[in-house]
Design an enzyme around this catalytic site. Structure first.
Site, PDB file in Angstrom:
ATOM      1  NE  ARG A  33      -4.167  -1.782   0.443  1.00 34.08           N
ATOM      2  CZ  ARG A  33      -5.333  -1.409   0.946  1.00 34.08           C
ATOM      3  NH1 ARG A  33      -5.530  -0.162   1.281  1.00 34.08           N
ATOM      4  NH2 ARG A  33      -6.288  -2.280   1.083  1.00 34.08           N
ATOM      5  NE  ARG A  37      -7.287   5.757   3.018  1.00 33.07           N
ATOM      6  CZ  ARG A  37      -8.234   5.068   3.637  1.00 33.07           C
ATOM      7  NH1 ARG A  37      -9.370   5.661   3.951  1.00 33.07           N
ATOM      8  NH2 ARG A  37      -8.047   3.809   3.955  1.00 33.07           N
ATOM      9  NE  ARG A  46      -9.788   8.200  -2.212  1.00 34.21           N
ATOM     10  CZ  ARG A  46     -10.782   8.539  -1.397  1.00 34.21           C
ATOM     11  NH1 ARG A  46     -10.833   9.732  -0.867  1.00 34.21           N
ATOM     12  NH2 ARG A  46     -11.733   7.659  -1.131  1.00 34.21           N
ATOM     13  CG  ASP A  83      -9.254  -2.315  -4.164  1.00 32.18           C
ATOM     14  OD1 ASP A  83      -8.535  -1.830  -3.283  1.00 32.18           O
ATOM     15  OD2 ASP A  83     -10.138  -3.158  -3.930  1.00 32.18           O
ATOM     16  CE1 TYR A 160     -13.244  -6.325   1.722  1.00 32.15           C
ATOM     17  CE2 TYR A 160     -11.848  -8.087   0.882  1.00 32.15           C
ATOM     18  CZ  TYR A 160     -12.023  -6.975   1.689  1.00 32.15           C
ATOM     19  OH  TYR A 160     -10.994  -6.527   2.480  1.00 32.15           O
TER      20      TYR A 160
HETATM   21  O1  1CP Z   1       0.300   1.164  -3.455  1.00 29.68           O
HETATM   22  C1  1CP Z   1      -0.523   0.266  -3.304  1.00 29.68           C
HETATM   23  O2  1CP Z   1      -0.225  -0.837  -2.788  1.00 29.68           O
HETATM   24  C2  1CP Z   1      -1.918   0.583  -3.695  1.00 29.68           C
HETATM   25  C3  1CP Z   1      -2.630  -0.420  -4.526  1.00 29.68           C
HETATM   26  C4  1CP Z   1      -3.658  -1.214  -3.731  1.00 29.68           C
HETATM   27  C5  1CP Z   1      -3.602  -2.584  -3.437  1.00 29.68           C
HETATM   28  C6  1CP Z   1      -2.452  -3.532  -3.691  1.00 29.68           C
HETATM   29  C7  1CP Z   1      -4.895  -0.742  -3.243  1.00 29.68           C
HETATM   30  C8  1CP Z   1      -5.371   0.639  -3.318  1.00 29.68           C
HETATM   31  N1  1CP Z   1      -5.612  -1.811  -2.747  1.00 29.68           N
HETATM   32  C9  1CP Z   1      -4.839  -2.935  -2.834  1.00 29.68           C
HETATM   33  C10 1CP Z   1      -5.195  -4.298  -2.447  1.00 29.68           C
HETATM   34  C11 1CP Z   1      -6.364  -4.533  -1.561  1.00 29.68           C
HETATM   35  N2  1CP Z   1      -7.590  -3.937  -1.558  1.00 29.68           N
HETATM   36  C12 1CP Z   1      -6.386  -5.565  -0.596  1.00 29.68           C
HETATM   37  C13 1CP Z   1      -5.259  -6.551  -0.366  1.00 29.68           C
HETATM   38  C14 1CP Z   1      -4.163  -5.927   0.416  1.00 29.68           C
HETATM   39  C15 1CP Z   1      -4.467  -5.677   1.868  1.00 29.68           C
HETATM   40  O3  1CP Z   1      -4.791  -6.638   2.570  1.00 29.68           O
HETATM   41  O4  1CP Z   1      -4.324  -4.527   2.287  1.00 29.68           O
HETATM   42  C16 1CP Z   1      -7.643  -5.535   0.027  1.00 29.68           C
HETATM   43  C17 1CP Z   1      -8.138  -6.426   1.140  1.00 29.68           C
HETATM   44  C18 1CP Z   1      -8.399  -4.501  -0.591  1.00 29.68           C
HETATM   45  C19 1CP Z   1      -9.814  -4.125  -0.309  1.00 29.68           C
HETATM   46  C20 1CP Z   1      -9.882  -2.703   0.028  1.00 29.68           C
HETATM   47  N3  1CP Z   1      -9.887  -1.692  -0.885  1.00 29.68           N
HETATM   48  C21 1CP Z   1      -9.826  -2.121   1.316  1.00 29.68           C
HETATM   49  C22 1CP Z   1      -9.695  -2.896   2.619  1.00 29.68           C
HETATM   50  C23 1CP Z   1     -11.019  -3.004   3.271  1.00 29.68           C
HETATM   51  C24 1CP Z   1     -10.966  -3.998   4.422  1.00 29.68           C
HETATM   52  O5  1CP Z   1     -11.783  -4.921   4.395  1.00 29.68           O
HETATM   53  O6  1CP Z   1     -10.118  -3.851   5.321  1.00 29.68           O
HETATM   54  C25 1CP Z   1      -9.851  -0.725   1.156  1.00 29.68           C
HETATM   55  C26 1CP Z   1      -9.846   0.316   2.224  1.00 29.68           C
HETATM   56  C27 1CP Z   1      -9.873  -0.481  -0.244  1.00 29.68           C
HETATM   57  C28 1CP Z   1      -9.786   0.831  -0.926  1.00 29.68           C
HETATM   58  C29 1CP Z   1      -8.397   1.182  -1.297  1.00 29.68           C
HETATM   59  N4  1CP Z   1      -7.637   0.448  -2.200  1.00 29.68           N
HETATM   60  C30 1CP Z   1      -6.429   1.059  -2.374  1.00 29.68           C
HETATM   61  C31 1CP Z   1      -6.412   2.244  -1.556  1.00 29.68           C
HETATM   62  C32 1CP Z   1      -5.284   3.221  -1.479  1.00 29.68           C
HETATM   63  C33 1CP Z   1      -7.641   2.286  -0.877  1.00 29.68           C
HETATM   64  C34 1CP Z   1      -8.104   3.385   0.062  1.00 29.68           C
HETATM   65  C35 1CP Z   1      -9.118   4.154  -0.687  1.00 29.68           C
HETATM   66  C36 1CP Z   1      -9.032   5.625  -0.551  1.00 29.68           C
HETATM   67  O7  1CP Z   1      -8.223   6.293  -1.198  1.00 29.68           O
HETATM   68  O8  1CP Z   1      -9.882   6.120   0.209  1.00 29.68           O
END
Ligand code: 1CP
Length: 360
Positions: A33, A37, A46, A83, A160
């Site tokens: 990640r 943020r 964003r 994502d 999910y």
């Molecule tokens: O630099 C990077 O790594 C960003 C790319 C990335 C990746 C690899 C994002 C952007 N999401 C992911 C994978 C992802 N998404 C996973 C697997 C990794 C992990 O376990 O952290 C999972 C479970 C998700 C699902 C997801 N999408 C969540 C988690 C929700 C939960 O159940 O805990 C969230 C918050 C998102 C949204 C998201 N995806 C990525 C970002 C930066 C965000 C935050 C959104 C925002 O900007 O508000």
């Protein structure tokens, strides 16, 4: 010929080499990640995109946020900004993000009829925005570091899709798994096929390594993990393109909370295993080190502590892994949104400065 051109184009390949346990000058590092943020410039882009999915669907902006952390820190890999939930979205579930909350789906999957109603994903058309982002990022990176593609594991995606979003107790998906395992298998099977197709398309578009995020595999019992998560990741590893453009494309498997299954995960044929911080990396190496590389595994919360403490913890992990290649430094899970970017910098710099002593 093609192969020679693209190999010489890559200016920093220590990440790919370490994944294949080939000698390197120092331990490579990237952060799960790493675009996100905790970076003010990410929040600005964003906001410019409007919302999270619009950011993912705009290849130029997705490229911009992918490269942002590389401008701040001496990282050895970039990860595609996207994502894991793009696949369920392409299956027709209608992904959206409420501000301040996690992901949500308009349509939820609970029955056999629901599973049968899922769209068959055509990666090239339905997820073409992801492939465009991969191509744009490769062009802009211009060989600076390798680009990682990724997908969720079938089990993690299913949590999910069945819960309708994030979950703490996985009540619906586990009820489905225990009551109607055949329906669960139908869903996981469709997902595994889509993931294979999706990752292979990312590789053809330019992803130079791929990671499978099994974020919720650790919620399963030992027996259930083997049957409902590992088995499908094994199918995926077997179905992936392993060499492209004259170079191996390493595959990394990451099951959060998966410390007890490392030997089984290595048996899938993956090149590397991601470790969360609950497993000691030295013991993990003793168990699987000749077969796979290891990626990890600092507790992301260490980044809340002072730069001096971060450095001490980096040293402890380097010592625990010991001499030689086969280690990619990373956090044991994603960087938290309230981390000070200067602490992330101290982390990356500690690895760059301290790790040469463990090589050569
Ligand atoms: O630099 C990077 O790594 C960003 C790319 C990335 C990746 C690899 C994002 C952007 N999401 C992911 C994978 C992802 N998404 C996973 C697997 C990794 C992990 O376990 O952290 C999972 C479970 C998700 C699902 C997801 N999408 C969540 C988690 C929700 C939960 O159940 O805990 C969230 C918050 C998102 C949204 C998201 N995806 C990525 C970002 C930066 C965000 C935050 C959104 C925002 O900007 O508000």
């Amino acid at each position: 010929m093609n192969a020679e051109i693209s190999m010489s184009e890559l200016k920093n390949d220590r990440f790919l080499k370490a994944l294949l346990r080939e000698p390197v000058d120092r331990t490579p590092i990237w952060m799960m990640r790493q675009a996100g943020r905790y970076l003010p410039e990410y929040k600005a882009t964003r906001a410019q995109a409007g919302d999270f999915m619009s950011l993912c669907m705009n290849p130029d902006l997705a490229c911009e946020v992918t490269i942002q952390p590389l401008e701040r820190f001496p990282l050895d890999a970039a990860i595609l900004f996207s994502d894991i939930l793009t696949i369920p979205d392409a299956m027709g579930l209608g992904l959206y993000f409420e501000t301040g909350e996690g992901p949500c789906f308009k349509k939820i999957i609970r029955t056999e009829a629901d599973v049968q109603s899922l769209n068959v994903v055509n990666t090239e058309s339905d997820l073409d925005y992801v492939l465009k982002a991969v191509k744009t990022i490769r062009r802009e990176l211009n060989g600076r570091v390798p680009l990682i593609g990724f997908s969720g594991s079938p089990w993690t995606l299913a949590t999910y899709m069945v819960e309708g979003g994030s979950s703490k107790d996985f009540r619906h998906v586990k009820a489905m798994m225990y009551d109607t395992p055949e329906v669960m298998h139908q869903l996981l099977d469709v997902l595994a096929k889509s993931v294979i197709d999706y990752l292979n398309a990312q590789i053809k578009a330019g992803a130079q390594a791929v990671q499978i995020f099994d974020t919720w595999g650790g919620s399963l019992s030992d027996v259930a993990y083997r049957e409902f998560s590992l088995k499908y990741m094994q199918q995926i590893v077997a179905g992936l393109i392993r060499e492209h453009d004259g170079r191996k494309v390493p595959v990394i498997l990451f099951t959060k909370g998966g410390g007890q299954w490392l030997e089984l995960m290595a048996d899938t044929g993956a090149d590397a295993l991601g470790l969360d911080w609950t497993t000691d990396i030295g013991s993990a190496r003793g168990r699987v080190g000749n077969r796979v590389a290891l990626q990890g595994n600092m507790d992301p919360s260490v980044l809340y502590a002072s730069p001096a403490t971060i450095r001490t913890e980096v040293k402890r992990i380097l010592d625990s892994y010991g001499q030689g290649s086969g280690h990619v430094f990373n956090l044991g899970h994603g960087i938290h949104q309230f981390v000070d970017p200067d602490h992330a910098k101290a982390f990356v710099e500690a690895v760059v400065e301290l790790s040469p002593a463990y090589h050569g």
